[in-house]
Scaffold this motif. Structure first.
Motif, PDB file in Angstrom:
ATOM      1  N   PRO A   4      46.800 -34.626   8.514  1.00 33.33           N
ATOM      2  CA  PRO A   4      45.598 -35.403   8.813  1.00 33.33           C
ATOM      3  C   PRO A   4      44.492 -34.492   9.362  1.00 33.33           C
ATOM      4  O   PRO A   4      44.772 -33.536  10.100  1.00 33.33           O
ATOM      5  CB  PRO A   4      46.061 -36.395   9.881  1.00 33.33           C
ATOM      6  N   LEU A   5      43.261 -34.785   8.993  1.00 33.89           N
ATOM      7  CA  LEU A   5      42.137 -33.935   9.374  1.00 33.89           C
ATOM      8  C   LEU A   5      42.068 -33.705  10.878  1.00 33.89           C
ATOM      9  O   LEU A   5      41.870 -32.562  11.318  1.00 33.89           O
ATOM     10  CB  LEU A   5      40.812 -34.539   8.869  1.00 33.89           C
ATOM     11  N   ASP A   6      42.257 -34.731  11.672  1.00 29.83           N
ATOM     12  CA  ASP A   6      42.164 -34.548  13.123  1.00 29.83           C
ATOM     13  C   ASP A   6      43.235 -33.587  13.636  1.00 29.83           C
ATOM     14  O   ASP A   6      42.989 -32.779  14.526  1.00 29.83           O
ATOM     15  CB  ASP A   6      42.222 -35.879  13.866  1.00 29.83           C
ATOM     16  N   ARG A   7      44.425 -33.635  13.041  1.00 28.68           N
ATOM     17  CA  ARG A   7      45.510 -32.722  13.455  1.00 28.68           C
ATOM     18  C   ARG A   7      45.234 -31.305  12.967  1.00 28.68           C
ATOM     19  O   ARG A   7      45.494 -30.331  13.674  1.00 28.68           O
ATOM     20  CB  ARG A   7      46.860 -33.204  12.938  1.00 28.68           C
ATOM     21  N   ALA A   8      44.686 -31.169  11.741  1.00 30.06           N
ATOM     22  CA  ALA A   8      44.333 -29.848  11.216  1.00 30.06           C
ATOM     23  C   ALA A   8      43.259 -29.211  12.098  1.00 30.06           C
ATOM     24  O   ALA A   8      43.324 -28.010  12.405  1.00 30.06           O
ATOM     25  CB  ALA A   8      43.858 -29.956   9.773  1.00 30.06           C
ATOM     26  N   ILE A   9      42.291 -29.999  12.525  1.00 26.48           N
ATOM     27  CA  ILE A   9      41.247 -29.493  13.414  1.00 26.48           C
ATOM     28  C   ILE A   9      41.848 -29.075  14.750  1.00 26.48           C
ATOM     29  O   ILE A   9      41.486 -28.035  15.310  1.00 26.48           O
ATOM     30  CB  ILE A   9      40.127 -30.545  13.598  1.00 26.48           C
ATOM     31  N   GLU A  10      42.801 -29.842  15.258  1.00 24.79           N
ATOM     32  CA  GLU A  10      43.476 -29.508  16.511  1.00 24.79           C
ATOM     33  C   GLU A  10      44.152 -28.138  16.411  1.00 24.79           C
ATOM     34  O   GLU A  10      44.025 -27.300  17.306  1.00 24.79           O
ATOM     35  CB  GLU A  10      44.507 -30.598  16.824  1.00 24.79           C
ATOM     36  N   VAL A  11      44.861 -27.900  15.309  1.00 22.22           N
ATOM     37  CA  VAL A  11      45.540 -26.617  15.105  1.00 22.22           C
ATOM     38  C   VAL A  11      44.517 -25.494  14.950  1.00 22.22           C
ATOM     39  O   VAL A  11      44.652 -24.424  15.552  1.00 22.22           O
ATOM     40  CB  VAL A  11      46.485 -26.682  13.883  1.00 22.22           C
ATOM     41  N   ALA A  12      43.471 -25.730  14.163  1.00 25.67           N
ATOM     42  CA  ALA A  12      42.441 -24.709  13.954  1.00 25.67           C
ATOM     43  C   ALA A  12      41.732 -24.361  15.263  1.00 25.67           C
ATOM     44  O   ALA A  12      41.439 -23.185  15.527  1.00 25.67           O
ATOM     45  CB  ALA A  12      41.439 -25.182  12.912  1.00 25.67           C
ATOM     46  N   ARG A  13      41.466 -25.363  16.081  1.00 26.24           N
ATOM     47  CA  ARG A  13      40.816 -25.114  17.374  1.00 26.24           C
ATOM     48  C   ARG A  13      41.712 -24.262  18.278  1.00 26.24           C
ATOM     49  O   ARG A  13      41.227 -23.353  18.963  1.00 26.24           O
ATOM     50  CB  ARG A  13      40.464 -26.428  18.061  1.00 26.24           C
ATOM     51  N   LEU A  14      42.993 -24.548  18.283  1.00 25.98           N
ATOM     52  CA  LEU A  14      43.910 -23.751  19.089  1.00 25.98           C
ATOM     53  C   LEU A  14      43.927 -22.304  18.598  1.00 25.98           C
ATOM     54  O   LEU A  14      43.843 -21.370  19.392  1.00 25.98           O
ATOM     55  CB  LEU A  14      45.335 -24.322  19.065  1.00 25.98           C
ATOM     56  N   LEU A  15      44.014 -22.122  17.289  1.00 21.69           N
ATOM     57  CA  LEU A  15      44.016 -20.756  16.749  1.00 21.69           C
ATOM     58  C   LEU A  15      42.717 -20.034  17.080  1.00 21.69           C
ATOM     59  O   LEU A  15      42.721 -18.837  17.408  1.00 21.69           O
ATOM     60  CB  LEU A  15      44.248 -20.783  15.239  1.00 21.69           C
ATOM     61  N   GLU A  16      41.599 -20.734  17.018  1.00 21.81           N
ATOM     62  CA  GLU A  16      40.307 -20.142  17.388  1.00 21.81           C
ATOM     63  C   GLU A  16      40.301 -19.754  18.858  1.00 21.81           C
ATOM     64  O   GLU A  16      39.884 -18.655  19.231  1.00 21.81           O
ATOM     65  CB  GLU A  16      39.173 -21.123  17.086  1.00 21.81           C
ATOM     66  N   CYS A  17      40.777 -20.644  19.718  1.00 27.44           N
ATOM     67  CA  CYS A  17      40.853 -20.373  21.149  1.00 27.44           C
ATOM     68  C   CYS A  17      41.725 -19.150  21.421  1.00 27.44           C
ATOM     69  O   CYS A  17      41.328 -18.247  22.167  1.00 27.44           O
ATOM     70  CB  CYS A  17      41.418 -21.594  21.878  1.00 27.44           C
ATOM     71  N   ASP A  40      48.580 -13.169  31.387  1.00 25.23           N
ATOM     72  CA  ASP A  40      49.547 -14.129  31.915  1.00 25.23           C
ATOM     73  C   ASP A  40      48.838 -15.349  32.498  1.00 25.23           C
ATOM     74  O   ASP A  40      49.264 -16.484  32.272  1.00 25.23           O
ATOM     75  CB  ASP A  40      50.422 -13.456  32.978  1.00 25.23           C
ATOM     76  N   ARG A  41      47.747 -15.125  33.224  1.00 23.40           N
ATOM     77  CA  ARG A  41      46.992 -16.237  33.806  1.00 23.40           C
ATOM     78  C   ARG A  41      46.429 -17.147  32.711  1.00 23.40           C
ATOM     79  O   ARG A  41      46.501 -18.368  32.802  1.00 23.40           O
ATOM     80  CB  ARG A  41      45.867 -15.700  34.695  1.00 23.40           C
ATOM     81  N   PHE A  42      45.900 -16.547  31.648  1.00 27.12           N
ATOM     82  CA  PHE A  42      45.387 -17.326  30.521  1.00 27.12           C
ATOM     83  C   PHE A  42      46.507 -18.178  29.913  1.00 27.12           C
ATOM     84  O   PHE A  42      46.353 -19.382  29.714  1.00 27.12           O
ATOM     85  CB  PHE A  42      44.783 -16.406  29.462  1.00 27.12           C
ATOM     86  N   ILE A  43      47.647 -17.567  29.637  1.00 24.90           N
ATOM     87  CA  ILE A  43      48.765 -18.280  29.019  1.00 24.90           C
ATOM     88  C   ILE A  43      49.238 -19.426  29.904  1.00 24.90           C
ATOM     89  O   ILE A  43      49.520 -20.520  29.414  1.00 24.90           O
ATOM     90  CB  ILE A  43      49.918 -17.304  28.699  1.00 24.90           C
ATOM     91  N   THR A  44      49.294 -19.183  31.204  1.00 23.99           N
ATOM     92  CA  THR A  44      49.777 -20.199  32.144  1.00 23.99           C
ATOM     93  C   THR A  44      48.753 -21.305  32.374  1.00 23.99           C
ATOM     94  O   THR A  44      49.062 -22.486  32.226  1.00 23.99           O
ATOM     95  CB  THR A  44      50.145 -19.532  33.490  1.00 23.99           C
ATOM     96  N   GLU A  45      47.528 -20.932  32.714  1.00 25.59           N
ATOM     97  CA  GLU A  45      46.509 -21.928  33.069  1.00 25.59           C
ATOM     98  C   GLU A  45      46.075 -22.779  31.876  1.00 25.59           C
ATOM     99  O   GLU A  45      45.750 -23.946  32.041  1.00 25.59           O
ATOM    100  CB  GLU A  45      45.283 -21.240  33.682  1.00 25.59           C
ATOM    101  N   TRP A  46      46.060 -22.192  30.705  1.00 28.01           N
ATOM    102  CA  TRP A  46      45.603 -22.912  29.517  1.00 28.01           C
ATOM    103  C   TRP A  46      46.765 -23.585  28.779  1.00 28.01           C
ATOM    104  O   TRP A  46      46.573 -24.135  27.701  1.00 28.01           O
ATOM    105  CB  TRP A  46      44.847 -21.962  28.590  1.00 28.01           C
ATOM    106  N   LEU A  47      47.960 -23.539  29.346  1.00 24.58           N
ATOM    107  CA  LEU A  47      49.148 -24.173  28.761  1.00 24.58           C
ATOM    108  C   LEU A  47      49.336 -23.783  27.295  1.00 24.58           C
ATOM    109  O   LEU A  47      49.569 -24.615  26.422  1.00 24.58           O
ATOM    110  CB  LEU A  47      49.062 -25.701  28.889  1.00 24.58           C
ATOM    111  N   ILE A  48      49.274 -22.483  27.051  1.00 28.67           N
ATOM    112  CA  ILE A  48      49.351 -21.984  25.683  1.00 28.67           C
ATOM    113  C   ILE A  48      50.695 -22.318  25.040  1.00 28.67           C
ATOM    114  O   ILE A  48      50.742 -22.696  23.867  1.00 28.67           O
ATOM    115  CB  ILE A  48      49.063 -20.463  25.636  1.00 28.67           C
ATOM    116  N   GLY A  49      51.787 -22.222  25.774  1.00 27.76           N
ATOM    117  CA  GLY A  49      53.094 -22.563  25.209  1.00 27.76           C
ATOM    118  C   GLY A  49      53.143 -23.989  24.682  1.00 27.76           C
ATOM    119  O   GLY A  49      53.454 -24.217  23.509  1.00 27.76           O
ATOM    120  N   PRO A  50      52.823 -24.982  25.519  1.00 26.41           N
ATOM    121  CA  PRO A  50      52.833 -26.363  25.032  1.00 26.41           C
ATOM    122  C   PRO A  50      51.818 -26.621  23.911  1.00 26.41           C
ATOM    123  O   PRO A  50      52.100 -27.364  22.970  1.00 26.41           O
ATOM    124  CB  PRO A  50      52.494 -27.187  26.281  1.00 26.41           C
ATOM    125  N   GLN A  51      50.653 -25.994  24.002  1.00 28.53           N
ATOM    126  CA  GLN A  51      49.665 -26.187  22.934  1.00 28.53           C
ATOM    127  C   GLN A  51      50.176 -25.614  21.608  1.00 28.53           C
ATOM    128  O   GLN A  51      50.036 -26.244  20.551  1.00 28.53           O
ATOM    129  CB  GLN A  51      48.336 -25.509  23.285  1.00 28.53           C
TER     130      GLN A  51
END
Length: 106
Positions: A4-17, A40-51
């Motif tokens: 779905p477009l909204d999910r594709a945008i979600e993934v693309a936004r994460l990759l851009e971030c 490490d601070r970026f990964i932790t504060e931005w919840l990169i694992g869950p995203q």
């Protein structure tokens, strides 16, 4: 396979971030204004694992519609992860980046 477009945008936004943030952190590390703690601070504060997990779920769900859950599990099991040795794709990318750097005079 449909995402779905909204999910594709979600993934693309994460990759851009991820791409932009890691590039900025790398630039700051090169200039001496950041270190591994910054990453490490970026990964932790931005919840990169869950995203990243959510993004992975979007892609695997779409792919499993085409090839099935069992094939997905086989593919996932074959993927190396840290601290395994980097996969062949990383070695090739490292060579490409090195060659590009030489062309640019770096």
């Amino acid at each position: 396979m449909t995402v779905p477009l909204d999910r594709a945008i979600e993934v693309a936004r994460l990759l851009e971030c991820l791409t932009r943030s890691i590039d900025r952190i790398g630039s700051r590390e090169a200039s001496g204004t950041a270190d591994a703690e910054t990453l490490d601070r970026f990964i932790t504060e931005w919840l990169i694992g869950p995203q990243a997990s959510r993004a992975r779920e979007v892609l695997w769900d779409a792919i499993s519609q085409v090839i099935g859950e069992e094939a997905i599990e086989e593919i996932a099991e074959a993927v190396p992860s840290f601290p395994d040795a980097p996969p062949e794709e990383v070695r090739r990318l490292r060579q490409e980046l090195s060659a590009r750097q030489k062309v640019l005079g770096g």
